[in-house]
Design a protein around this motif. Structure first.
Motif, PDB file in Angstrom:
ATOM      1  N   THR A 140      28.016 -18.332  -7.605  1.00  0.00           N
ATOM      2  CA  THR A 140      27.425 -19.011  -6.458  1.00  0.00           C
ATOM      3  C   THR A 140      26.976 -17.997  -5.415  1.00  0.00           C
ATOM      4  O   THR A 140      27.457 -16.860  -5.398  1.00  0.00           O
ATOM      5  CB  THR A 140      28.451 -19.976  -5.815  1.00  0.00           C
ATOM      6  N   LYS A 142      27.264 -18.962  -2.257  1.00  0.00           N
ATOM      7  CA  LYS A 142      28.017 -19.451  -1.108  1.00  0.00           C
ATOM      8  C   LYS A 142      29.241 -18.567  -0.870  1.00  0.00           C
ATOM      9  O   LYS A 142      29.904 -18.144  -1.810  1.00  0.00           O
ATOM     10  CB  LYS A 142      28.470 -20.896  -1.321  1.00  0.00           C
ATOM     11  N   THR A 143      29.548 -18.316   0.378  1.00  0.00           N
ATOM     12  CA  THR A 143      30.714 -17.497   0.704  1.00  0.00           C
ATOM     13  C   THR A 143      31.966 -18.345   0.948  1.00  0.00           C
ATOM     14  O   THR A 143      33.040 -17.785   1.188  1.00  0.00           O
ATOM     15  CB  THR A 143      30.445 -16.630   1.946  1.00  0.00           C
ATOM     16  N   ILE A 145      33.857 -21.678  -0.960  1.00  0.00           N
ATOM     17  CA  ILE A 145      33.820 -22.657  -2.044  1.00  0.00           C
ATOM     18  C   ILE A 145      35.160 -23.381  -2.144  1.00  0.00           C
ATOM     19  O   ILE A 145      36.210 -22.835  -1.804  1.00  0.00           O
ATOM     20  CB  ILE A 145      33.481 -22.000  -3.408  1.00  0.00           C
TER      21      ILE A 145
END
Length: 237
Positions: A140, A142-143, A145
């Protein structure tokens, strides 16, 4: 006895000549070489290390840039060939350093992972693999999750899980990329029943570390005492 003594003396003479030749070679070809039609510079230092300096920025607006693109060691392979290897092949760079904070909070059915970079510059995808199973992994950009434990981890009765964390450079749409693609950060055994909230801080994963150029036994042709040929271009002192 005399024969052995002669052999020993000759051996010392050869070693002495070899050492002197190596020192002379390093001194002879050390210096700063500038790339033709560019301000990019390769500095070969007399101590056997090198620095590849980035070209000066001549356009506006000026963007943040690192002073150098690569550092490492260089050596002479033959009378007309230099070999360089960047430091990432023989020492651990600071950019791989991390701090892992383990907490227990929020829903116990989920595993929470927060990744903290030193700046907003981090064009990478995050990859987590659980218990060495490819079908139990996630990639991902995204930092932060939130993962259901039932999908990614062992049965809840098996609390300890092996978690691998890697970063992959996102080079989609990039025409020329000289840096590294894969960054292996860690593999940890974590009791995800006691610690279901993980905060991973990467204090030195900055632009300079990300854009570092790797070279492994890369060859440079020596044209003469003041000129080398590298990466298809001429570099001169």
């Amino acid at each position: 006895m005399k024969k052995a003594l002669v052999i020993l003396i000759v051996s010392f003479q050869l070693i002495g000549c070899s050492s002197a030749k190596g020192q002379k070679t390093n001194t002879q070809f050390s210096g700063v070489y500038e790339r033709e039609e560019s301000s990019e510079k390769l500095e070969l230092k007399s101590d056997g290390t090198y620095t590849l300096w980035n070209p000066e920025i001549t356009f506006t607006p000026v963007i943040e840039q690192c002073d150098y693109a690569s550092t490492g060691k260089w050596t002479i392979l033959a009378d007309n060939v230099i070999e360089i290897t960047s430091e990432n092949y023989y020492t651990e760079q600071k950019g791989f350093g991390y701090d892992l904070k383990k907490e227990n909070k929020l829903s116990q059915d989920s595993l929470y992972i927060q990744v903290v970079f030193p700046t907003d510059f981090h064009p990478v995808n995050l990859n987590f693999t659980f218990n060495h199973k490819n079908n139990k992994s996630i990639t991902t950009d995204k930092t932060y999750i939130v993962l259901p434990k039932s999908k990614y981890l062992w049965n809840r009765r098996t609390a300890t899980n092996q978690i691998s964390f890697n970063l992959n450079a996102d080079v989609s749409g990039t025409e020329i990329y000289k840096g590294r693609i894969l960054f292996k950060i860690f593999e940890e055994s974590i009791d995800t029943e006691k610690h279901n909230y993980l905060t991973i801080t990467l204090p030195s994963f900055d632009r300079c570390f990300f854009e570092f150029e790797p070279f492994y036994q890369d060859l440079i042709l020596i044209k003469n005492k003041t000129t080398i040929i590298w990466q298809g271009d001429t570099w001169s002192k």
